[in-house]
Design a protein around this motif. Structure first.
Motif: not given
Length: 63
Positions: A6, A10, A12-14, A24, A26, A28, A43, A45
């Motif tokens: 983490s 913004p 971001i977690c993987s 991933m 996010t 944001d 990804v 968001n």
């Protein structure tokens, strides 16, 4: 094993297991909500923290 990294602003977690990055995530507001890909990794968001149900559905759709 699930590894979650983490970072802030913004957010971001993987999500990854031992051998492969799963997604991933996010958070944001400056980027449109939705899914895209970064190489082989989806990804996703959000503008707000997603519910568990919403996150589960989106991760299943991303596979």
């Amino acid at each position: 094993m699930l590894i979650i990294e983490s970072h802030v602003r913004p957010i971001i977690c993987s999500l990854a297991n031992k051998t492969k990055k799963i997604a991933m995530i996010t958070i944001d507001k400056k980027i449109a909500e939705g899914q895209r890909r970064l190489g082989d990794v989806p990804v996703i968001n959000y503008h707000r923290i997603p519910s568990r149900a919403q996150l589960t559905v989106n991760l299943q759709d991303a596979e």
